[in-house]
Design an enzyme around this catalytic site. Structure first.
Site, PDB file in Angstrom:
ATOM      1  N   THR A  11      -0.650   5.861   2.710  1.00 39.13           N
ATOM      2  CA  THR A  11      -1.895   5.159   3.015  1.00 39.13           C
ATOM      3  C   THR A  11      -1.664   4.317   4.258  1.00 39.13           C
ATOM      4  OG1 THR A  11      -2.560   5.070   0.693  1.00 39.13           O
ATOM      5  CG2 THR A  11      -3.596   3.494   2.177  1.00 39.13           C
ATOM      6  N   ILE A  37       0.864  -1.169   0.000  1.00 35.21           N
ATOM      7  CA  ILE A  37       0.000   0.000   0.000  1.00 35.21           C
ATOM      8  C   ILE A  37       0.908   1.227   0.000  1.00 35.21           C
ATOM      9  CG2 ILE A  37      -2.021  -1.072   1.039  1.00 35.21           C
ATOM     10  CD1 ILE A  37      -1.228  -0.110   3.726  1.00 35.21           C
ATOM     11  N   ASP A  38       0.415   2.312  -0.559  1.00 37.55           N
ATOM     12  CA  ASP A  38       1.245   3.496  -0.743  1.00 37.55           C
ATOM     13  C   ASP A  38       1.810   4.003   0.581  1.00 37.55           C
ATOM     14  OD1 ASP A  38       0.728   3.492  -3.457  1.00 37.55           O
ATOM     15  OD2 ASP A  38      -0.990   4.828  -3.281  1.00 37.55           O
ATOM     16  N   LYS A  39       2.919   4.697   0.489  1.00 37.60           N
ATOM     17  CA  LYS A  39       3.596   5.250   1.664  1.00 37.60           C
ATOM     18  C   LYS A  39       2.629   5.980   2.586  1.00 37.60           C
ATOM     19  CE  LYS A  39       6.871   8.896   2.945  1.00 37.60           C
ATOM     20  NZ  LYS A  39       7.801   9.943   2.453  1.00 37.60           N
TER      21      LYS A  39
END
Length: 328
Positions: free
Chosen positions: A147, A143-145
């Site tokens: 998020t 998952i994105d940094k």
């Protein structure tokens, strides 16, 4: 994106006259970022008429020809780091954690330390699956940094392969909570469309008509905040890079706080108190949280499901929209 190396030449066109040297090289050499180019300049790897140019801010002139020497990239192996983890479940095969916003999942340029992989290497010692390679041991999804939320990593090769098969077959339950601008209509729906690299901005993804990978997101409006914004549940069939951020923006409801896909919308919150406006407009990460992850354990066949609450910053944002913040 493949790395490049060797000696390259860049000629300054009339249109680029007066441009900064680092900006010129970044726009001319697609496989080199500006962050990679600056150290090359300062290390004397860029020259003009055989003389090194070490100032990234130098203004170039039309007709000049710069020579850039790009040495082979040397990536260090990630080191174990004693970084606290919020562990939701762990056995000999896998580990499930609640990732905080701000933590990068695996090492990459500009983030060689402080990542989830560094933390897992320390916590799991020699039991982390090696299928993902040196840079991404145990990582089957990310998952994105910025998020927050739940994700799983493999500790054994059997679990890694099994989890990879589940993700490939879309046999994983994944639900996210997002706070988006505007009122969604219809209040529930399905977004479909291929996602690929934005041809106008290499840092962004976009809906594309040619190429890309198919992506499907189901959404449902959970709460409407005076038509200013809404709390939305997004369920993924696929897991493309920036999928929810791209899909919600595509239908006109970008995520609040997303620095890459939207800008603060001051006019929308002008009717709210100054304190509530400040909280909303200063929220500086995409308002996205991986709330639910469910799957069948790839080794024990036991059904597992994990749900994690909103982190405090998202709770404050929701309270500001609802008018329940103490200072409102």
């Amino acid at each position: 994106m493949p790395s490049i190396e060797g000696t390259l030449q860049v000629e300054v066109s009339a249109a680029d006259d007066g441009t900064r040297l680092d900006r010129l090289l970044a726009s001319s050499l697609d496989d080199l970022s500006r962050n990679r180019i600056k150290p090359l300049i300062k290390d004397g790897q860029v020259s003009l008429t055989d003389l090194p140019v070490t100032d990234p801010s130098r203004r170039v002139r039309a007709g000049e020809v710069y020579e850039v020497v790009v040495p082979p990239a040397v990536e260090s192996e990630p080191e174990p780091e004693n970084i606290p983890l919020n562990i939701l479940f762990e056995d000999e095969h896998l580990i499930v954690i609640n990732k905080p916003a701000g933590m990068v999942v695996h090492p990459a340029a500009g983030n060689w330390s402080g990542t989830l992989v560094n933390a897992l290497l320390y916590h799991c010692r020699d039991s982390l699956s090696g299928i993902g390679g040196v840079k991404r041991p145990g990582i089957v999804h990310r998952i994105d940094k910025d998020t927050s939320g739940v994700m799983v990593a493999a500790k054994s090769d059997a679990a890694h392969q099994g989890l990879a098969n589940l993700f490939a077959a879309h046999d994983i339950e994944r639900r996210y909570k997002a706070i988006v601008w505007g009122r969604l209509y219809p209040a529930a729906g399905k977004i479909e469309g291929n996602i690929g690299r934005d041809p106008h901005n290499r840092k962004r993804m976009a809906m594309v008509t040619k190429g890309g990978k198919s992506a499907v997101t189901h959404y449902r409006l959970d709460d409407n905040f005076q038509d200013i914004a809404g709390l939305v549940t997004c369920e993924l069939e696929t897991g493309r890079t920036h999928q929810i951020r791209v899909h919600m923006g595509h239908i006109g409801h970008p995520l609040i706080g997303d620095p890459l896909y939207t800008r603060p919308r001051r006019s929308r919150v002008s009717s709210l108190s100054d304190e509530r406006q400040k909280i909303i407009l200063s929220f500086n990460r995409q308002a996205l949280h991986a709330e639910t992850l469910g799957f069948v354990h790839p080794v024990t066949d036991k059904r597992l499901k994990f749900e994690v609450d909103f982190p405090s910053d998202l709770m404050e944002l929701i309270k500001a929209f609802r008018g329940k913040h103490p200072a409102s």
